[in-house]
Enzyme design. Structure first.
Site, short mmCIF file in Angstrom:
data_model
loop_
_atom_site.label_atom_id
_atom_site.label_comp_id
_atom_site.label_asym_id
_atom_site.label_seq_id
_atom_site.Cartn_x
_atom_site.Cartn_y
_atom_site.Cartn_z
N MET A 113 40.81 8.46 2.33
CA MET A 113 39.47 8.10 1.85
C MET A 113 39.57 6.80 1.07
SD MET A 113 36.76 10.24 -0.48
CE MET A 113 37.68 10.11 -2.00
N CYS A 114 38.78 5.83 1.44
CA CYS A 114 38.74 4.54 0.76
C CYS A 114 37.30 4.12 0.57
CB CYS A 114 39.48 3.47 1.57
SG CYS A 114 41.24 3.80 1.80
#
Length: 297
Positions: free
Chosen positions: A1-2
Protein backbone atom coordinates in the site's frame (compact mmCIF):
# COMPACT_ATOMS: atom_id res chain seq x y z
CA UNK A 1 0.00 0.00 0.00
CA UNK A 2 1.41 3.36 -1.06
CA UNK A 3 0.13 6.87 -1.56
CA UNK A 4 0.34 8.86 -4.77
CA UNK A 5 -0.32 12.55 -5.37
CA UNK A 6 0.02 14.80 -8.38
CA UNK A 7 -0.79 18.38 -9.27
CA UNK A 8 -0.80 19.93 -12.74
CA UNK A 9 -1.41 23.68 -12.84
CA UNK A 10 -3.35 25.16 -15.74
CA UNK A 11 -3.20 28.64 -14.21
CA UNK A 12 0.32 30.07 -14.08
CA UNK A 13 -0.66 32.38 -11.23
CA UNK A 14 -0.62 29.34 -8.92
CA UNK A 15 2.96 28.34 -9.75
CA UNK A 16 4.49 30.03 -6.67
CA UNK A 17 2.23 27.81 -4.53
CA UNK A 18 2.97 24.49 -6.25
CA UNK A 19 5.36 23.17 -3.59
CA UNK A 20 3.18 24.23 -0.68
CA UNK A 21 0.11 22.62 -2.20
CA UNK A 22 1.92 19.39 -3.05
CA UNK A 23 3.47 19.25 0.42
CA UNK A 24 0.04 19.28 2.01
CA UNK A 25 -1.16 16.54 -0.33
CA UNK A 26 1.94 14.40 0.26
CA UNK A 27 1.80 14.65 4.05
CA UNK A 28 -1.87 13.68 4.07
CA UNK A 29 -0.88 10.33 2.55
CA UNK A 30 1.47 9.46 5.44
CA UNK A 31 -0.53 6.51 6.72
CA UNK A 32 -0.49 4.97 3.24
CA UNK A 33 3.31 5.18 3.15
CA UNK A 34 5.28 6.08 6.29
CA UNK A 35 8.58 4.46 5.26
CA UNK A 36 9.90 6.89 2.66
CA UNK A 37 8.73 9.64 0.37
CA UNK A 38 9.75 11.48 -2.75
CA UNK A 39 8.61 14.00 -5.30
CA UNK A 40 9.48 15.51 -8.66
CA UNK A 41 8.97 19.19 -9.36
CA UNK A 42 8.91 20.76 -12.83
CA UNK A 43 10.17 24.28 -12.31
CA UNK A 44 12.10 26.89 -14.28
CA UNK A 45 13.81 25.42 -17.32
CA UNK A 46 17.59 25.44 -17.47
CA UNK A 47 19.45 26.66 -20.55
CA UNK A 48 21.33 23.36 -20.43
CA UNK A 49 20.51 20.38 -18.24
CA UNK A 50 19.75 19.73 -14.59
CA UNK A 51 21.20 16.63 -12.94
CA UNK A 52 19.85 15.75 -9.50
CA UNK A 53 22.52 13.90 -7.51
CA UNK A 54 22.10 12.08 -4.21
CA UNK A 55 24.55 10.80 -1.59
CA UNK A 56 23.92 9.58 1.95
CA UNK A 57 26.60 12.03 3.12
CA UNK A 58 26.17 15.60 1.79
CA UNK A 59 29.91 16.18 2.30
CA UNK A 60 30.57 13.51 -0.32
CA UNK A 61 28.55 15.53 -2.83
CA UNK A 62 30.49 18.69 -2.05
CA UNK A 63 33.82 16.89 -2.45
CA UNK A 64 32.68 15.31 -5.73
CA UNK A 65 31.63 18.68 -7.09
CA UNK A 66 35.07 20.10 -6.30
CA UNK A 67 36.67 17.08 -8.00
CA UNK A 68 34.57 17.38 -11.13
CA UNK A 69 35.28 21.08 -11.46
CA UNK A 70 39.00 20.41 -11.06
CA UNK A 71 39.33 17.31 -13.26
CA UNK A 72 36.85 18.21 -15.98
CA UNK A 73 37.13 21.98 -15.97
CA UNK A 74 33.40 21.86 -15.43
CA UNK A 75 31.36 25.05 -15.51
CA UNK A 76 28.16 24.46 -13.58
CA UNK A 77 25.85 25.82 -10.93
CA UNK A 78 25.09 23.69 -7.86
CA UNK A 79 22.14 23.96 -5.49
CA UNK A 80 22.40 21.74 -2.40
CA UNK A 81 19.29 20.50 -0.62
CA UNK A 82 20.17 18.16 2.25
CA UNK A 83 21.36 14.85 0.71
CA UNK A 84 20.70 16.02 -2.86
CA UNK A 85 22.39 18.54 -5.11
CA UNK A 86 21.02 19.87 -8.39
CA UNK A 87 23.72 20.60 -10.96
CA UNK A 88 22.93 22.89 -13.88
CA UNK A 89 25.38 22.33 -16.70
CA UNK A 90 25.67 22.19 -20.47
CA UNK A 91 23.81 19.20 -21.88
CA UNK A 92 26.97 18.22 -23.74
CA UNK A 93 28.73 17.67 -20.39
CA UNK A 94 26.27 15.03 -19.11
CA UNK A 95 28.13 11.97 -20.42
CA UNK A 96 31.50 12.94 -19.00
CA UNK A 97 29.99 13.90 -15.64
CA UNK A 98 28.30 10.51 -15.40
CA UNK A 99 31.55 8.79 -16.41
CA UNK A 100 33.51 10.75 -13.79
CA UNK A 101 31.00 9.86 -11.08
CA UNK A 102 31.16 6.19 -12.03
CA UNK A 103 34.95 6.20 -11.80
CA UNK A 104 35.51 8.45 -8.78
CA UNK A 105 32.33 8.68 -6.69
CA UNK A 106 30.58 5.34 -6.38
CA UNK A 107 28.46 6.53 -3.46
CA UNK A 108 26.71 9.17 -5.56
CA UNK A 109 23.59 8.42 -7.61
CA UNK A 110 22.03 10.40 -10.44
CA UNK A 111 18.33 10.27 -9.58
CA UNK A 112 17.05 12.51 -12.35
CA UNK A 113 18.03 14.53 -15.40
CA UNK A 114 16.14 17.10 -17.41
CA UNK A 115 15.74 20.68 -18.41
CA UNK A 116 13.01 21.33 -15.82
CA UNK A 117 12.69 18.27 -13.57
CA UNK A 118 14.24 17.98 -10.10
CA UNK A 119 13.74 14.82 -8.01
CA UNK A 120 14.13 14.45 -4.24
CA UNK A 121 13.52 11.32 -2.16
CA UNK A 122 14.57 9.87 1.18
CA UNK A 123 13.67 7.41 3.91
CA UNK A 124 11.44 8.86 6.63
CA UNK A 125 7.96 10.18 7.26
CA UNK A 126 6.62 12.25 4.35
CA UNK A 127 6.46 15.43 6.45
CA UNK A 128 10.09 15.04 7.48
CA UNK A 129 11.17 14.42 3.87
CA UNK A 130 9.20 17.42 2.62
CA UNK A 131 10.75 19.64 5.29
CA UNK A 132 14.30 18.39 4.66
CA UNK A 133 14.09 19.52 1.04
CA UNK A 134 11.91 22.59 1.68
CA UNK A 135 9.24 21.38 -0.72
CA UNK A 136 6.83 24.09 0.41
CA UNK A 137 9.08 26.78 -1.09
CA UNK A 138 9.40 25.15 -4.52
CA UNK A 139 7.66 26.62 -7.56
CA UNK A 140 6.69 25.26 -10.94
CA UNK A 141 3.95 24.11 -13.26
CA UNK A 142 3.44 20.52 -12.09
CA UNK A 143 4.70 17.94 -9.64
CA UNK A 144 4.11 14.35 -8.56
CA UNK A 145 4.81 12.63 -5.26
CA UNK A 146 4.79 9.26 -3.54
CA UNK A 147 4.67 7.89 -0.01
CA UNK A 148 5.91 4.31 0.29
CA UNK A 149 4.96 1.39 2.46
CA UNK A 150 7.60 -1.25 1.71
CA UNK A 151 5.74 -4.56 1.53
CA UNK A 152 8.02 -6.49 -0.84
CA UNK A 153 11.50 -5.05 -0.24
CA UNK A 154 13.65 -3.25 2.32
CA UNK A 155 13.05 0.30 3.45
CA UNK A 156 15.73 2.14 1.48
CA UNK A 157 16.06 5.33 -0.49
CA UNK A 158 16.73 3.19 -3.58
CA UNK A 159 13.17 1.88 -3.27
CA UNK A 160 11.62 5.33 -2.93
CA UNK A 161 9.76 6.94 -5.83
CA UNK A 162 9.72 8.76 -8.25
CA UNK A 163 11.78 6.76 -10.73
CA UNK A 164 13.27 8.40 -13.78
CA UNK A 165 14.94 6.74 -16.78
CA UNK A 166 14.69 9.56 -19.32
CA UNK A 167 15.17 13.30 -19.47
CA UNK A 168 12.30 15.14 -17.79
CA UNK A 169 10.41 11.83 -17.44
CA UNK A 170 9.43 10.27 -14.14
CA UNK A 171 6.84 7.93 -12.68
CA UNK A 172 5.23 7.05 -9.35
CA UNK A 173 3.44 3.73 -8.93
CA UNK A 174 1.01 2.10 -6.56
CA UNK A 175 0.75 -1.64 -7.16
CA UNK A 176 2.94 -4.54 -8.23
CA UNK A 177 4.11 -5.88 -11.60
CA UNK A 178 4.52 -9.61 -12.21
CA UNK A 179 6.52 -9.53 -15.47
CA UNK A 180 9.10 -6.88 -14.57
CA UNK A 181 12.12 -9.22 -14.59
CA UNK A 182 11.54 -10.38 -18.15
CA UNK A 183 10.73 -6.86 -19.25
CA UNK A 184 13.88 -5.56 -17.57
CA UNK A 185 16.03 -7.98 -19.60
CA UNK A 186 14.28 -6.92 -22.79
CA UNK A 187 14.81 -3.23 -22.07
CA UNK A 188 18.45 -3.75 -21.14
CA UNK A 189 18.98 -5.34 -24.56
CA UNK A 190 17.48 -2.14 -25.98
CA UNK A 191 20.15 -0.09 -24.21
CA UNK A 192 18.35 1.04 -21.05
CA UNK A 193 20.15 0.84 -17.69
CA UNK A 194 18.55 0.41 -14.27
CA UNK A 195 19.90 1.47 -10.89
CA UNK A 196 17.63 -0.70 -8.70
CA UNK A 197 15.68 -3.95 -8.75
CA UNK A 198 12.40 -2.12 -8.22
CA UNK A 199 9.54 -3.04 -10.57
CA UNK A 200 8.47 0.60 -10.73
CA UNK A 201 11.81 1.59 -12.28
CA UNK A 202 11.13 -0.98 -15.00
CA UNK A 203 7.76 0.65 -15.66
CA UNK A 204 9.48 4.02 -16.00
CA UNK A 205 12.01 2.45 -18.36
CA UNK A 206 9.25 0.95 -20.47
CA UNK A 207 7.67 4.37 -20.99
CA UNK A 208 11.06 5.90 -21.85
CA UNK A 209 11.68 3.14 -24.40
CA UNK A 210 8.31 3.64 -26.06
CA UNK A 211 8.67 7.42 -26.21
CA UNK A 212 12.20 7.17 -27.62
CA UNK A 213 10.64 5.14 -30.43
CA UNK A 214 8.31 8.04 -31.22
CA UNK A 215 5.24 7.32 -29.11
CA UNK A 216 3.54 10.15 -27.26
CA UNK A 217 3.15 9.82 -23.49
CA UNK A 218 -0.51 8.90 -24.00
CA UNK A 219 0.39 6.24 -26.58
CA UNK A 220 3.12 4.80 -24.35
CA UNK A 221 0.69 4.48 -21.44
CA UNK A 222 -1.92 2.87 -23.68
CA UNK A 223 0.66 0.27 -24.71
CA UNK A 224 1.51 -0.38 -21.07
CA UNK A 225 -2.00 -1.70 -20.52
CA UNK A 226 -1.21 -4.74 -22.67
CA UNK A 227 2.55 -5.08 -22.08
CA UNK A 228 2.66 -4.78 -18.27
CA UNK A 229 1.20 -7.59 -16.17
CA UNK A 230 0.02 -6.95 -12.64
CA UNK A 231 -1.93 -4.21 -10.98
CA UNK A 232 -0.92 -0.58 -11.08
CA UNK A 233 -1.83 3.03 -10.94
CA UNK A 234 0.76 5.27 -12.59
CA UNK A 235 1.09 9.03 -12.36
CA UNK A 236 3.68 10.28 -14.83
CA UNK A 237 5.40 13.60 -15.41
CA UNK A 238 7.18 14.91 -18.51
CA UNK A 239 8.62 18.34 -19.32
CA UNK A 240 5.24 19.61 -20.50
CA UNK A 241 2.79 16.95 -19.39
CA UNK A 242 1.08 15.01 -16.66
CA UNK A 243 -0.81 11.72 -17.07
CA UNK A 244 -2.63 9.05 -15.08
CA UNK A 245 -3.52 5.46 -15.93
CA UNK A 246 -4.96 2.53 -13.95
CA UNK A 247 -4.78 -1.12 -14.93
CA UNK A 248 -7.94 -2.83 -16.26
CA UNK A 249 -8.88 -4.16 -12.82
CA UNK A 250 -8.20 -0.86 -11.03
CA UNK A 251 -7.97 -2.38 -7.58
CA UNK A 252 -5.90 0.50 -6.20
CA UNK A 253 -7.83 3.55 -4.98
CA UNK A 254 -7.66 6.76 -7.01
CA UNK A 255 -9.51 10.05 -7.22
CA UNK A 256 -9.06 13.13 -9.38
CA UNK A 257 -10.27 16.71 -9.30
CA UNK A 258 -10.29 19.23 -12.14
CA UNK A 259 -10.99 22.96 -12.19
CA UNK A 260 -10.12 25.74 -14.60
CA UNK A 261 -6.94 26.23 -12.55
CA UNK A 262 -5.56 22.70 -12.07
CA UNK A 263 -5.84 18.94 -12.31
CA UNK A 264 -5.06 16.97 -9.15
CA UNK A 265 -4.65 13.29 -8.32
CA UNK A 266 -4.72 11.54 -4.96
CA UNK A 267 -4.89 7.97 -3.77
CA UNK A 268 -7.69 9.23 -1.51
CA UNK A 269 -9.95 12.27 -1.66
CA UNK A 270 -8.61 13.65 1.61
CA UNK A 271 -5.33 14.42 -0.18
CA UNK A 272 -7.22 16.96 -2.30
CA UNK A 273 -9.32 18.78 0.30
CA UNK A 274 -6.78 21.55 0.91
CA UNK A 275 -6.61 22.64 -2.72
CA UNK A 276 -8.07 26.05 -3.63
CA UNK A 277 -11.56 25.87 -5.10
CA UNK A 278 -11.89 22.14 -4.43
CA UNK A 279 -15.51 22.61 -3.40
CA UNK A 280 -16.36 23.57 -7.00
CA UNK A 281 -14.09 21.03 -8.72
CA UNK A 282 -15.24 18.19 -10.90
CA UNK A 283 -14.29 15.23 -8.73
CA UNK A 284 -14.21 11.79 -10.31
CA UNK A 285 -12.67 8.34 -10.11
CA UNK A 286 -10.45 7.66 -13.14
CA UNK A 287 -11.80 4.76 -15.16
CA UNK A 288 -9.87 1.50 -15.51
CA UNK A 289 -7.64 1.12 -18.60
CA UNK A 290 -8.12 4.73 -19.67
CA UNK A 291 -5.30 7.23 -20.04
CA UNK A 292 -5.88 10.76 -18.76
CA UNK A 293 -3.32 13.30 -19.98
CA UNK A 294 -2.81 17.06 -19.91
CA UNK A 295 -0.09 19.25 -21.40
CA UNK A 296 1.12 22.84 -21.17
CA UNK A 297 3.34 24.47 -23.77
Amino acid sequence: MCGIVGLFLKNGALEPRLGALLSGMLCTMTDRGPDSAGFAVYGTGAEGLKLTLRAADPALLADALDGMRRDLGLACEATARDTHTVLTLAASDEARVRAWLGAHARGIEVVGAGRRMEIFKEVGLPRAVAERFDLAAMTGSHAIGHTRMATESAVTTDGAHPFSTGRDECLVHNGSLSNHNGLRRRLEREGLAFATRNDSEVAAGYLTWRMRAGASLKEALESSLSDLDGFFTFVVGTETGFAVVRDPIACKPAVMAETDDYVAFGSEYRALVGLPGIEAARVFEPEPARVYAWERH
